[in-house]
Design a protein around this motif. Structure first.
Motif, mmCIF file in Angstrom:
data_model
loop_
_atom_site.group_PDB
_atom_site.id
_atom_site.type_symbol
_atom_site.label_atom_id
_atom_site.label_comp_id
_atom_site.label_asym_id
_atom_site.label_seq_id
_atom_site.Cartn_x
_atom_site.Cartn_y
_atom_site.Cartn_z
ATOM 1 N N VAL A 142 0.610 -1.133 0.030
ATOM 2 C CA VAL A 142 -0.172 0.017 -0.227
ATOM 3 C C VAL A 142 0.505 1.520 -0.159
ATOM 4 O O VAL A 142 0.420 2.284 -0.686
ATOM 5 N N ARG A 143 2.406 1.601 0.958
ATOM 6 C CA ARG A 143 3.114 2.578 0.825
ATOM 7 C C ARG A 143 3.541 3.138 -0.575
ATOM 8 O O ARG A 143 3.555 3.821 -1.233
ATOM 9 N N THR A 144 3.924 1.744 -1.022
ATOM 10 C CA THR A 144 5.327 1.634 -2.489
ATOM 11 C C THR A 144 3.891 2.515 -3.620
ATOM 12 O O THR A 144 3.665 3.528 -4.569
ATOM 13 N N ASN A 145 2.593 1.517 -3.642
ATOM 14 C CA ASN A 145 1.643 1.990 -4.781
ATOM 15 C C ASN A 145 1.175 2.981 -4.692
ATOM 16 O O ASN A 145 0.070 3.789 -5.698
ATOM 17 N N PHE A 146 0.644 3.455 -2.972
ATOM 18 C CA PHE A 146 -0.878 4.770 -2.942
ATOM 19 C C PHE A 146 0.104 5.757 -1.872
ATOM 20 O O PHE A 146 0.466 7.117 -2.798
ATOM 21 N N SER A 147 0.448 5.419 -0.764
ATOM 22 C CA SER A 147 0.728 6.541 -0.058
ATOM 23 C C SER A 147 2.319 6.950 -0.662
ATOM 24 O O SER A 147 2.227 8.592 -1.020
ATOM 25 N N ALA A 148 3.041 6.331 -1.659
ATOM 26 C CA ALA A 148 4.104 7.138 -2.159
ATOM 27 C C ALA A 148 3.674 8.314 -3.053
ATOM 28 O O ALA A 148 4.210 9.008 -2.996
ATOM 29 N N SER A 149 2.844 7.449 -3.842
ATOM 30 C CA SER A 149 2.263 8.266 -4.685
ATOM 31 C C SER A 149 2.065 9.507 -4.032
ATOM 32 O O SER A 149 1.618 11.094 -4.680
ATOM 33 N N VAL A 150 0.804 9.437 -3.077
ATOM 34 C CA VAL A 150 0.521 10.579 -2.594
ATOM 35 C C VAL A 150 1.595 11.787 -2.172
ATOM 36 O O VAL A 150 1.410 13.231 -2.306
ATOM 37 N N TRP A 185 -5.922 -12.523 -3.966
ATOM 38 C CA TRP A 185 -4.097 -12.622 -3.766
ATOM 39 C C TRP A 185 -3.749 -11.414 -4.329
ATOM 40 O O TRP A 185 -2.651 -11.634 -4.219
ATOM 41 N N ARG A 186 -4.490 -10.962 -4.355
ATOM 42 C CA ARG A 186 -4.264 -9.608 -4.146
ATOM 43 C C ARG A 186 -5.083 -8.609 -3.539
ATOM 44 O O ARG A 186 -4.767 -7.439 -4.605
ATOM 45 N N THR A 187 -5.165 -8.422 -2.493
ATOM 46 C CA THR A 187 -6.282 -7.533 -1.806
ATOM 47 C C THR A 187 -5.337 -6.339 -1.095
ATOM 48 O O THR A 187 -6.309 -5.283 -0.993
ATOM 49 N N ALA A 188 -4.421 -6.603 -1.042
ATOM 50 C CA ALA A 188 -3.254 -5.009 -0.579
ATOM 51 C C ALA A 188 -2.889 -4.504 -1.996
ATOM 52 O O ALA A 188 -3.281 -3.398 -2.318
ATOM 53 N N TYR A 189 -2.953 -5.659 -2.941
ATOM 54 C CA TYR A 189 -2.871 -4.743 -4.559
ATOM 55 C C TYR A 189 -4.126 -3.854 -5.279
ATOM 56 O O TYR A 189 -3.446 -2.614 -5.613
ATOM 57 N N SER A 190 -4.766 -4.808 -5.205
ATOM 58 C CA SER A 190 -6.156 -4.138 -5.814
ATOM 59 C C SER A 190 -6.549 -3.482 -4.631
ATOM 60 O O SER A 190 -6.914 -1.656 -5.200
ATOM 61 N N ALA A 191 -6.170 -2.892 -3.215
ATOM 62 C CA ALA A 191 -6.826 -1.804 -2.282
ATOM 63 C C ALA A 191 -6.340 -0.241 -2.471
ATOM 64 O O ALA A 191 -6.612 0.143 -2.963
ATOM 65 N N SER A 192 -4.797 -1.211 -3.052
ATOM 66 C CA SER A 192 -3.721 0.026 -2.961
ATOM 67 C C SER A 192 -4.171 1.363 -4.747
ATOM 68 O O SER A 192 -4.388 2.214 -4.587
ATOM 69 N N LYS A 193 -4.749 0.133 -5.607
ATOM 70 C CA LYS A 193 -5.589 1.161 -7.284
ATOM 71 C C LYS A 193 -6.402 1.329 -7.110
ATOM 72 O O LYS A 193 -6.627 2.157 -7.519
ATOM 73 N N HIS A 194 -7.341 0.229 -6.099
ATOM 74 C CA HIS A 194 -8.868 1.249 -5.686
ATOM 75 C C HIS A 194 -8.332 2.730 -5.143
ATOM 76 O O HIS A 194 -9.115 4.291 -5.396
ATOM 77 N N ALA A 195 -7.584 3.003 -4.301
ATOM 78 C CA ALA A 195 -7.126 3.898 -3.409
ATOM 79 C C ALA A 195 -6.712 5.562 -4.853
ATOM 80 O O ALA A 195 -6.965 5.669 -4.634
ATOM 81 N N LEU A 196 -5.994 4.781 -5.530
ATOM 82 C CA LEU A 196 -5.526 6.404 -6.501
ATOM 83 C C LEU A 196 -6.092 6.355 -6.954
ATOM 84 O O LEU A 196 -6.667 8.110 -7.264
#
Ligand SMILES: NC(=O)c1ccc[n+]([C@@H]2O[C@H](COP(=O)([O-])OP(=O)(O)OC[C@H]3O[C@@H](n4cnc5c(N)ncnc54)[C@H](OP(=O)(O)O)[C@@H]3O)[C@@H](O)[C@H]2O)c1
Length: 302
Positions: free
Chosen positions: A146-154, A186-197
């Motif tokens: 989540v940090r890499t895919n979402f929080s870092a983008s913020v 198998w992608r709960t964190a990945y999918s959540a981070s991409k929805h958050a974007l």
């Protein structure tokens, strides 16, 4: 009005491989000045070399085979640290850092802005996927995704946006995923981070409406990269296997051309490499969720 990348300062995260590398090479071909980020310095250097070659080749072909001195100088690249020692202005700078370290993001953004004096285009492309059920994913691994895919983008947006607002111009390109439009096992964190974007940038876009700042979301379907090999298993080790859908996916060079064409045309929501399976999955998840969940579980994910 169509925007071009000629002379634009473009900062690309995840430029050391896959889609990010292809975005960099294509942007160089279109005359951009580049900042390339990722953790793997050797791979970033290779991207920079390919950018130099693409840029020189493009000028060579557009001038009937004569590489102009100005554009040929773009084959030079530097490491951000050597730039700060006062050498001549390069056209391609590598700026390695770890996005999962949020304090490094603000520092990297300050350095990035100082190098060319501005960022015209921020391409938030870096990402890490996941291949483990939620129950088997260590909390720290979940958080790192989540940090890499979402929080870092913020964090990067927070740092770069004031400059764009002061100039009332700029473009932010955020690379999401088909998994940002539907859930996937198998992608709960990945999918959540991409929805958050999508939630974050959709909201920010509305706040910036009427300004000269464009925010484009990109949803790739399946592109031939190492994303699944690099995905985290539940313990944070690499999954290490190339998924068949990625193996049969779109050439990243084609993805990059389509992305820059669409961004240049002002598109805000961009689907690329979105084959029938991706379209069907998104449709079913929205409109027939019971059938979707049966089917995606049976097929073992995307
Ligand atoms: N390929 C597909 O089918 C597909 C589909 C949908 C969405 N996407 C999205 O497209 C984007 C690019 O992925 P890709 O397919 O090109 O995969 P990739 O080849 O694995 O590239 C991922 C990039 O992200 C960088 N990265 C990962 N973790 C990082 C960290 N902690 N700090 C800094 N950089 C980091 C990597 O650089 P370093 O290793 O050098 O750090 C690498 O350059 C991702 O956001 C991905 O979610 C891809």
């Amino acid at each position: 009005m169509r925007q071009t990348l000629e002379e634009k300062v473009v900062w690309i995260t995840g430029a050391s491989s896959g889609i990010g590398r292809a975005l960099a090479v294509e942007a160089a071909r279109r005359g951009a000045r580049l900042l390339l980020s990722g953790r793997n310095e050797a791979a970033l250097r290779e991207t920079a070399e390919r950018c130099g070659a693409a840029s020189a080749h493009e000028t060579g072909s557009s001038k009937g085979g004569t590489v102009s001195a100005q554009r040929a100088s773009r084959t030079k690249f530097e490491h951000a640290s050597s730039h700060e020692t006062g050498s001549a202005r390069p056209e391609c700078v590598i700026l390695p850092f770890d996005l999962a370290d949020l304090s490094a993001c603000a520092a990297a953004a300050r350095r990035a802005e100082a190098i060319f004096g501005r960022i015209d285009v921020l391409a938030l492309n870096a990402g890490v996927s996941q291949r483990a059920k939620f129950a088997e994913t260590a909390p720290e691994v979940f958080d790192a995704i989540v940090r890499t895919n979402f929080s870092a983008s913020v964090a990067l947006t927070r740092a770069i946006l004031p400059g764009m607002r002061a100039r009332d111009s700029g473009t932010i390109v955020a690379i999401s995923s088909v998994a940002g439009l539907m859930g996937a096992p198998w992608r709960t964190a990945y999918s959540a981070s991409k929805h958050a974007l999508a939630g974050f940038f959709g909201s920010l876009r509305a706040e910036l409406h009427g300004s000269g700042i464009q925010i484009s979301m990109v949803y790739p379907g399946f592109v031939r990269t190492a994303i699944s090999e690099n995905a985290f298993a539940g313990d944070g080790s690499k999954h290490g296997e190339l998924d068949p859908l990625q193996q049969a996916g779109q050439d990243p060079a084609e993805t990059a051309r389509l992305v820059w064409n669409s961004v240049g045309a002002g598109a805000l929501e961009i689907k690329v490499a979105f084959d029938f399976k991706a379209r069907l999955g998104v449709f079913l998840s929205r409109h027939v969720p019971g059938l979707f969940v049966r089917s995606i579980s049976r097929h073992g994910g995307l």
